[in-house]
Design an enzyme around this catalytic site. Structure first.
Site, PDB file in Angstrom:
ATOM      1  N   TRP A   1       0.839  -1.207   0.000  1.00 33.98           N
ATOM      2  CA  TRP A   1       0.000   0.000   0.000  1.00 33.98           C
ATOM      3  C   TRP A   1       0.867   1.248   0.000  1.00 33.98           C
ATOM      4  O   TRP A   1       0.524   2.256  -0.623  1.00 33.98           O
ATOM      5  CB  TRP A   1      -0.908  -0.015   1.223  1.00 33.98           C
ATOM      6  CG  TRP A   1      -1.722   1.239   1.407  1.00 33.98           C
ATOM      7  CD1 TRP A   1      -2.958   1.491   0.867  1.00 33.98           C
ATOM      8  CD2 TRP A   1      -1.372   2.395   2.170  1.00 33.98           C
ATOM      9  NE1 TRP A   1      -3.388   2.740   1.251  1.00 33.98           N
ATOM     10  CE2 TRP A   1      -2.437   3.313   2.053  1.00 33.98           C
ATOM     11  CE3 TRP A   1      -0.267   2.746   2.947  1.00 33.98           C
ATOM     12  CZ2 TRP A   1      -2.430   4.558   2.689  1.00 33.98           C
ATOM     13  CZ3 TRP A   1      -0.253   3.987   3.571  1.00 33.98           C
ATOM     14  CH2 TRP A   1      -1.321   4.878   3.442  1.00 33.98           C
ATOM     15  N   HIS A   2       2.014   1.195   0.679  1.00 35.21           N
ATOM     16  CA  HIS A   2       2.873   2.371   0.763  1.00 35.21           C
ATOM     17  C   HIS A   2       3.553   2.700  -0.558  1.00 35.21           C
ATOM     18  O   HIS A   2       3.857   3.871  -0.819  1.00 35.21           O
ATOM     19  CB  HIS A   2       3.942   2.173   1.849  1.00 35.21           C
ATOM     20  CG  HIS A   2       3.427   2.392   3.236  1.00 35.21           C
ATOM     21  ND1 HIS A   2       2.795   1.415   3.959  1.00 35.21           N
ATOM     22  CD2 HIS A   2       3.465   3.492   4.042  1.00 35.21           C
ATOM     23  CE1 HIS A   2       2.466   1.889   5.155  1.00 35.21           C
ATOM     24  NE2 HIS A   2       2.836   3.141   5.228  1.00 35.21           N
ATOM     25  N   GLY A   3       3.830   1.717  -1.365  1.00 43.85           N
ATOM     26  CA  GLY A   3       4.512   2.018  -2.616  1.00 43.85           C
ATOM     27  C   GLY A   3       4.623   0.794  -3.508  1.00 43.85           C
ATOM     28  O   GLY A   3       4.673  -0.344  -3.033  1.00 43.85           O
TER      29      GLY A   3
ATOM     30  N   PHE B   1       2.200   8.426  -1.247  1.00 45.39           N
ATOM     31  CA  PHE B   1       1.442   7.199  -1.051  1.00 45.39           C
ATOM     32  C   PHE B   1      -0.044   7.411  -1.302  1.00 45.39           C
ATOM     33  O   PHE B   1      -0.802   6.467  -1.254  1.00 45.39           O
ATOM     34  CB  PHE B   1       1.651   6.647   0.363  1.00 45.39           C
ATOM     35  CG  PHE B   1       3.102   6.481   0.710  1.00 45.39           C
ATOM     36  CD1 PHE B   1       3.971   5.908  -0.186  1.00 45.39           C
ATOM     37  CD2 PHE B   1       3.591   6.931   1.921  1.00 45.39           C
ATOM     38  CE1 PHE B   1       5.328   5.748   0.129  1.00 45.39           C
ATOM     39  CE2 PHE B   1       4.930   6.768   2.246  1.00 45.39           C
ATOM     40  CZ  PHE B   1       5.796   6.193   1.348  1.00 45.39           C
TER      41      PHE B   1
END
Length: 472
Positions: free
Chosen positions: A324-326, A472
């Site tokens: 989800w962050h990257g 993000f």
């Protein structure tokens, strides 16, 4: 538009003046929705089409779920079609090129040579945050935790509320919708609590995070040029920077929301003093942590299906949280480290036959061990690729031949965390939930906060760094 841009105070002042002085009743909510559209469209007006589609689909799908009461299959179809649409938007804009490159690499390893076109698209700012809010709303309606909102403008304001739109905290619909309906009154307590959160957040960002970034960025840009001690120092500095940066944004968002009479949850609770990884994730990016728990970990089975499946669920949750962050394998590694650490903590606590050992695992020893894992995991989170990650880890263990350049930034680490502890003890008094008590601060406190603000303004770089979590 970001909170630290010169245009933002003018924008905020106009919006607040019209909101409190000119308008009454439901017109205030309409004005806030318009302001949110201007705020988000400031980067690129075309982004409004994307968030508008997410809002429209969420509103319609929730009504369909509500109208198909008793038709479980129909409700599931409406839910999954809507979530599928939202995740597909996230997949196209954020993950298409990542999965394309990964598939090409796997086929190349298998002896196939392929080259698919690259989509030249820009990641819409905040897309991960507002899509997660939209998904949580739909799931809560499906679970009957709250009724479907009939009014499109209410759903739009929930998803697009500008203080927390682009970097959270992630807000739950069950707490936000009642606040839209509630009559609001401008009071000195509301002004003071909002100012307190915003000023402390600005200090975090302007005086601390943005002044640590110039020491961190050059090191991670050219890993091979720097000595081992410099790589370790840069890692420690980045762990401090990202905390000040993200906690600063969250506090500023909380403060701005308070000025409009809204409470949004705090996102950090002194995470670097956590005695275990489990406690760390109850204190770090709390709105995301609780979202992952309620909408991913528990639906997977949580800890109800035995030890092995519990560890599996923890790993899946944290790996997907990392992704989800990257869109990069480094973020997958970051999530896997946290998933493994959470699983290991459960194993140790579960097998401690002598319960006298449990307190010994906490305290100072637990804090130190937690910090080691957290800061080791910050390396793949910040490094450009896996090769750089391995180099920094090797430098930390003394297994790498160091470069020539030296920096001395370890001094930012301990004093920074001590300052966090001191300021967080004040922030805790905000109680950003609706039970916030009336606030009257001594003049000496406000004078000190004013001095810190002046120092932050003096130290604020001429060209401020963007908030880390905007990517993000």
């Amino acid at each position: 538009m970001i909170f630290t841009e010169a245009i933002f105070p003018l924008f905020l002042g106009i919006v607040l003046f019209v909101y409190w002085v000119v308008l009454r009743g439901d017109w205030r909510n309409h004005w806030l929705l318009l302001a949110s559209a201007v705020f988000y469209g400031w980067w690129d007006a075309k982004l409004l089409l994307l968030i508008g589609a997410v809002i429209g689909v969420s509103w319609l799908a929730a009504l369909m779920i509500r109208r198909r009461e008793g038709d479980r299959r129909g409700q599931l179809i409406a839910l999954w079609l809507a979530i599928g649409f939202q995740l597909s938007m996230l997949g196209v804009f954020k993950y298409f090129n990542f999965f394309k490159a990964s598939a090409e690499d796997m086929l190349t390893m298998a002896g196939w040579t392929v080259s698919w076109p690259v989509l030249n698209i820009i990641l819409p700012v905040g897309i991960s945050f507002y899509i997660f809010q939209a998904i949580s709303y739909l799931v809560d309606v499906f679970r009957k935790d709250l009724p479907a909102q009939r009014r499109l403008d209410r759903v739009a304001l929930y998803i697009a509320f500008f203080p927390q739109l682009v970097a959270g905290p992630i807000v739950r619909a069950a707490s936000f919708f009642p606040q839209i309906e509630r009559q609001k009154k401008l009071t000195s307590a509301l002004i003071a609590s909002g100012a307190k959160a915003f000023i402390i957040g600005f200090i975090y960002k302007a005086a601390l995070a943005d002044n640590i970034a110039p020491f961190v960025d050059p090191v991670f840009a050219e890993i091979g040029l720097w000595s081992n001690s410099s790589l370790v120092a840069a890692t420690l500095a980045f762990g401090t920077q990202i905390y000040f940066d993200f906690a600063g944004y969250s506090l500023m968002a909380i403060g701005v929301a308070r000025w409009f009479g809204f409470y949004i949850p705090k996102n950090f609770d002194d995470p670097y003093s956590s005695p275990s990884m489990t406690v760390f994730w109850r204190r770090w990016h709390m709105s995301l942590s609780f979202w992952l728990r309620d909408y991913l970990y528990i639906p997977l089975g949580g800890n109800r299906l035995g030890a092995l499946k519990t560890y599996r669920n923890l790993m899946i949750t944290m790996v997907l949280g990392g992704l989800w962050h990257g869109a990069a394998w480094n973020f997958v590694i970051w999530g896997a480290i946290h998933g493994a650490a959470l699983s290991l903590h459960r194993i140790i606590m579960g097998r401690a036959q002598n319960r006298l050992l449990v307190p010994a695992l906490g305290g100072a020893f637990g804090i130190v061990m937690t910090l080691i894992v957290v800061f080791a995991a910050w390396v793949p989170f910040r490094a450009e690729n896996l090769s750089d990650t391995v180099s920094v880890w090797a430098a930390s263990l003394g297994l790498r031949e160091g470069g020539m350049q030296q920096i001395s930034i370890v001094a930012f680490f301990v004093p920074g965390l001590l300052l966090v502890d001191s300021l967080m003890s004040q922030v805790d008094r905000l109680k950003s939930l609706p039970k916030a008590p009336a606030f009257r601060s001594p003049s000496l406190y406000w004078a000190g906060l004013g001095c810190l603000t002046a120092i932050a303004l003096a130290l604020f770089p001429l060209k401020s760094a963007p908030f880390v979590y905007f990517q993000f």
